[in-house]
Write a protein that holds these residues in place. Structure first.
Motif, PDB file in Angstrom:
ATOM      1  N   TYR A   9      38.924  69.280  41.357  1.00  0.00           N
ATOM      2  CA  TYR A   9      38.445  71.349  41.593  1.00  0.00           C
ATOM      3  C   TYR A   9      39.210  72.154  41.294  1.00  0.00           C
ATOM      4  O   TYR A   9      39.016  73.082  40.239  1.00  0.00           O
ATOM      5  CB  TYR A   9      37.789  71.226  42.572  1.00  0.00           C
ATOM      6  CG  TYR A   9      37.572  72.267  43.281  1.00  0.00           C
ATOM      7  CD1 TYR A   9      35.987  72.317  43.573  1.00  0.00           C
ATOM      8  CD2 TYR A   9      38.111  73.245  44.085  1.00  0.00           C
ATOM      9  CE1 TYR A   9      35.336  73.468  43.760  1.00  0.00           C
ATOM     10  CE2 TYR A   9      37.729  74.598  44.884  1.00  0.00           C
ATOM     11  CZ  TYR A   9      36.368  74.149  44.585  1.00  0.00           C
ATOM     12  OH  TYR A   9      35.714  75.446  45.039  1.00  0.00           O
ATOM     13  N   ALA A  10      40.418  71.834  41.997  1.00  0.00           N
ATOM     14  CA  ALA A  10      42.057  73.257  41.257  1.00  0.00           C
ATOM     15  C   ALA A  10      41.073  73.489  39.786  1.00  0.00           C
ATOM     16  O   ALA A  10      42.057  74.777  39.073  1.00  0.00           O
ATOM     17  CB  ALA A  10      42.982  73.342  42.059  1.00  0.00           C
TER      18      ALA A  10
ATOM     19  N   ARG B  62      39.865  73.400  37.237  1.00  0.00           N
ATOM     20  CA  ARG B  62      39.261  74.395  36.812  1.00  0.00           C
ATOM     21  C   ARG B  62      39.124  75.770  36.634  1.00  0.00           C
ATOM     22  O   ARG B  62      38.156  76.449  36.096  1.00  0.00           O
ATOM     23  CB  ARG B  62      37.621  73.484  37.743  1.00  0.00           C
ATOM     24  CG  ARG B  62      36.993  73.136  37.536  1.00  0.00           C
ATOM     25  CD  ARG B  62      36.015  72.643  38.510  1.00  0.00           C
ATOM     26  NE  ARG B  62      35.041  71.516  39.047  1.00  0.00           N
ATOM     27  CZ  ARG B  62      34.026  71.213  39.781  1.00  0.00           C
ATOM     28  NH1 ARG B  62      33.629  72.283  40.276  1.00  0.00           N
ATOM     29  NH2 ARG B  62      34.344  69.733  40.407  1.00  0.00           N
ATOM     30  N   TYR B  63      40.620  76.002  37.749  1.00  0.00           N
ATOM     31  CA  TYR B  63      40.347  76.983  38.040  1.00  0.00           C
ATOM     32  C   TYR B  63      41.794  77.606  37.673  1.00  0.00           C
ATOM     33  O   TYR B  63      42.815  77.651  38.491  1.00  0.00           O
ATOM     34  CB  TYR B  63      40.377  77.943  39.408  1.00  0.00           C
ATOM     35  CG  TYR B  63      38.618  77.200  39.761  1.00  0.00           C
ATOM     36  CD1 TYR B  63      37.688  78.276  39.612  1.00  0.00           C
ATOM     37  CD2 TYR B  63      37.855  76.141  41.066  1.00  0.00           C
ATOM     38  CE1 TYR B  63      36.103  77.569  39.578  1.00  0.00           C
ATOM     39  CE2 TYR B  63      37.076  75.869  40.666  1.00  0.00           C
ATOM     40  CZ  TYR B  63      36.088  76.915  40.555  1.00  0.00           C
ATOM     41  OH  TYR B  63      34.949  76.243  40.744  1.00  0.00           O
TER      42      TYR B  63
ATOM     43  N   HIS C  52      43.205  80.006  37.204  1.00  0.00           N
ATOM     44  CA  HIS C  52      44.070  81.442  36.588  1.00  0.00           C
ATOM     45  C   HIS C  52      43.044  82.598  37.566  1.00  0.00           C
ATOM     46  O   HIS C  52      41.965  81.813  37.660  1.00  0.00           O
ATOM     47  CB  HIS C  52      43.306  82.470  34.951  1.00  0.00           C
ATOM     48  CG  HIS C  52      42.470  82.204  34.714  1.00  0.00           C
ATOM     49  ND1 HIS C  52      41.254  82.617  34.564  1.00  0.00           N
ATOM     50  CD2 HIS C  52      42.303  81.465  33.535  1.00  0.00           C
ATOM     51  CE1 HIS C  52      39.802  82.760  33.614  1.00  0.00           C
ATOM     52  NE2 HIS C  52      41.025  81.157  33.118  1.00  0.00           N
ATOM     53  N   GLY C  53      43.396  83.759  37.146  1.00  0.00           N
ATOM     54  CA  GLY C  53      42.614  84.771  38.339  1.00  0.00           C
ATOM     55  C   GLY C  53      42.402  85.531  39.836  1.00  0.00           C
ATOM     56  O   GLY C  53      43.307  84.019  40.500  1.00  0.00           O
TER      57      GLY C  53
ATOM     58  N   ASN D 293      40.718  82.797  41.646  1.00  0.00           N
ATOM     59  CA  ASN D 293      40.430  81.757  42.570  1.00  0.00           C
ATOM     60  C   ASN D 293      41.337  81.437  42.369  1.00  0.00           C
ATOM     61  O   ASN D 293      41.403  79.926  43.042  1.00  0.00           O
ATOM     62  CB  ASN D 293      39.138  80.811  41.547  1.00  0.00           C
ATOM     63  CG  ASN D 293      38.143  81.275  41.972  1.00  0.00           C
ATOM     64  OD1 ASN D 293      36.923  81.759  43.249  1.00  0.00           O
ATOM     65  ND2 ASN D 293      37.269  81.684  40.914  1.00  0.00           N
ATOM     66  N   HIS D 294      42.486  81.186  41.242  1.00  0.00           N
ATOM     67  CA  HIS D 294      43.924  80.337  41.111  1.00  0.00           C
ATOM     68  C   HIS D 294      44.069  80.434  42.485  1.00  0.00           C
ATOM     69  O   HIS D 294      45.199  79.637  43.013  1.00  0.00           O
ATOM     70  CB  HIS D 294      44.303  80.771  39.468  1.00  0.00           C
ATOM     71  CG  HIS D 294      45.838  80.204  39.871  1.00  0.00           C
ATOM     72  ND1 HIS D 294      45.963  78.875  39.021  1.00  0.00           N
ATOM     73  CD2 HIS D 294      46.775  80.433  39.442  1.00  0.00           C
ATOM     74  CE1 HIS D 294      47.781  78.807  39.420  1.00  0.00           C
ATOM     75  NE2 HIS D 294      47.963  79.999  39.509  1.00  0.00           N
TER      76      HIS D 294
ATOM     77  N   GLU E 162      32.628  78.512  43.833  1.00  0.00           N
ATOM     78  CA  GLU E 162      33.458  78.757  43.606  1.00  0.00           C
ATOM     79  C   GLU E 162      34.812  78.998  44.942  1.00  0.00           C
ATOM     80  O   GLU E 162      33.988  79.581  45.776  1.00  0.00           O
ATOM     81  CB  GLU E 162      33.512  79.820  42.405  1.00  0.00           C
ATOM     82  CG  GLU E 162      33.290  80.110  41.294  1.00  0.00           C
ATOM     83  CD  GLU E 162      33.150  80.687  40.586  1.00  0.00           C
ATOM     84  OE1 GLU E 162      34.241  81.927  40.128  1.00  0.00           O
ATOM     85  OE2 GLU E 162      32.513  80.774  39.074  1.00  0.00           O
ATOM     86  N   PRO E 163      36.266  78.936  44.679  1.00  0.00           N
ATOM     87  CA  PRO E 163      36.877  78.861  45.685  1.00  0.00           C
ATOM     88  C   PRO E 163      36.179  80.064  46.192  1.00  0.00           C
ATOM     89  O   PRO E 163      36.107  80.285  48.038  1.00  0.00           O
ATOM     90  CB  PRO E 163      38.029  78.830  44.897  1.00  0.00           C
ATOM     91  CG  PRO E 163      38.346  78.290  43.835  1.00  0.00           C
ATOM     92  CD  PRO E 163      37.127  78.239  43.578  1.00  0.00           C
ATOM     93  N   TRP E 164      36.655  81.767  45.718  1.00  0.00           N
ATOM     94  CA  TRP E 164      35.915  82.617  46.167  1.00  0.00           C
ATOM     95  C   TRP E 164      34.496  82.637  47.290  1.00  0.00           C
ATOM     96  O   TRP E 164      34.579  83.266  48.420  1.00  0.00           O
ATOM     97  CB  TRP E 164      35.800  83.993  45.162  1.00  0.00           C
ATOM     98  CG  TRP E 164      34.974  84.281  44.920  1.00  0.00           C
ATOM     99  CD1 TRP E 164      34.654  83.419  43.142  1.00  0.00           C
ATOM    100  CD2 TRP E 164      33.604  84.927  44.944  1.00  0.00           C
ATOM    101  NE1 TRP E 164      33.428  83.790  43.047  1.00  0.00           N
ATOM    102  CE2 TRP E 164      32.592  84.164  43.482  1.00  0.00           C
ATOM    103  CE3 TRP E 164      33.353  85.172  45.995  1.00  0.00           C
ATOM    104  CZ2 TRP E 164      30.994  85.008  43.882  1.00  0.00           C
ATOM    105  CZ3 TRP E 164      32.014  85.642  45.857  1.00  0.00           C
ATOM    106  CH2 TRP E 164      31.153  85.882  45.371  1.00  0.00           C
TER     107      TRP E 164
END
Length: 343
Positions: free
Chosen positions: A11-12, A14-15, A17-18, A20-21, A296-298
């Motif tokens: 899952y991680a 996929r993100y 940068h930005g 979400n990272h 998404e994480p956020w």
């Protein structure tokens, strides 16, 4: 966010940068795998405080109530439950209740190191299967219930589970020893708390730098006993740093008001824990809204902040009218009366 390491890594990925990272990075450093030991430490400390007044009979009945709640949750809500594990560890703690603080700390330190050194003999990590993802994303209630119980039973008696139990019980023993040694009185001293916080923070940073310079971070690195030892020390230092920070901040007038409101959440911990699991199962599993693996994480963080805010409001409302939350009241009813003349 509480899934297997293999799924979380996928899952991680996929993100990279930005926002979400960095949210995932903060989750890894500050939250993931950190609160089990903190809760275990508090569990051990509360047992040491309560046992002399409550007696072992009340303690065992309380554990029986936790076992009932945990078993029902595993069957109907979520297989990541820790209440059942806490019950068995609580029984072991009861057997060791007459040990002195020093032997308890020595045993806890041994178990903590074993939980990391044991990775030297651990079997390869189980990968995320298509069957698992399908069960969570599209399974009916009965299909997911059968799959959840099956997965739970398969995971209980494994080497990885033994290492996890050792790690958690180590902090439970340390919490029990913390009270037995009368160190709990030092929580009123900001100077002592500051030394504890800065000392463990420096230890965590120092070990992290050592691991980085030695090149032990990569997944493909050969497993070394020194690396596992360093990871164990880093884990311990990080947990104590995170656990001591809010207690230290409590002594500052600026944050005390904010922490006072957060304290209301803690008085309904069991109610909020079970409510969150029930609510998130309806939001994420296939028989509910089916949001598993889609947010998404956020979005997950925002959702959790909203839930916490609602639960804080409920805590304020509930505690103005009642002494306990509904699940806390139920557990108290199951435990019955405290033993008279316990010491």
């Amino acid at each position: 966010m509480h899934t297997s390491n293999a799924f979380f890594a996928e899952y991680a990925s996929r993100y990279g940068h930005g926002l979400n990272h960095f949210l995932l990075l903060a989750l890894m450093v500050l939250v993931r795998s950190k609160f089990y030991p903190i809760f275990s430490f508090v569990f051990g400390a509360s047992a040491a405080l309560g046992l002399p007044a409550q007696g072992p009979g009340f303690f065992l009945r309380r554990l029986a109530g936790l076992f009932l709640l945990g078993a029902l949750q595993v069957i109907f809500i979520w297989e990541g439950d820790v209440l059942v594990q806490y019950v068995f560890m609580g029984c072991l703690l009861l057997l060791l209740r007459n040990w002195g603080a020093k032997p308890l700390v020595i045993l806890g330190s041994f178990l903590l190191l074993f939980s990391f050194m044991g990775d030297l003999w651990e079997m390869p990590q189980k990968q995320v299967s298509e069957e698992s993802l399908a069960a969570y994303e599209t399974g009916t209630f009965s299909e997911l219930m059968f799959f959840r119980v099956q997965e739970y039973l398969q995971s209980v008696f494994t080497w990885a589970a033994l290492l996890f139990y050792s790690r958690i019980f180590a902090f439970m023993l340390m919490g029990f020893a913390f009270v037995k040694s009368n160190s709990i009185s030092r929580l009123t001293s900001p100077a002592w708390l500051l030394r504890v916080f800065l000392g463990h923070l420096a230890l965590a940073i120092g070990v992290a730098i050592l691991v980085q310079l030695a090149g032990w971070r990569g997944e493909a690195n050969e497993t070394l006993w020194l690396k596992e030892l360093c990871l164990g020390i880093y884990f311990y230092a990080t947990v104590i740093t995170l656990a001591s920070l809010p207690v230290l901040l409590w002594h500052t007038s600026i944050l005390q008001r904010f922490l006072s409101s957060m304290r209301l959440l803690g008085k309904l911990t069991l109610t909020h824990y079970l409510t969150q699991n029930l609510l998130f199962s309806l939001l994420f599993y296939g028989y509910g809204l089916g949001l598993f693996n889609k947010l998404e994480p956020w979005q997950c963080v925002l959702l959790y902040v909203i839930i916490i805010a609602l639960q804080l409001g409920f805590s304020v409302w509930c505690l103005k009218r009642y002494k306990q939350g509904p699940v806390e009241w139920l557990l108290r009813r199951i435990a019955g009366k405290k033993q008279k003349g316990a010491s």
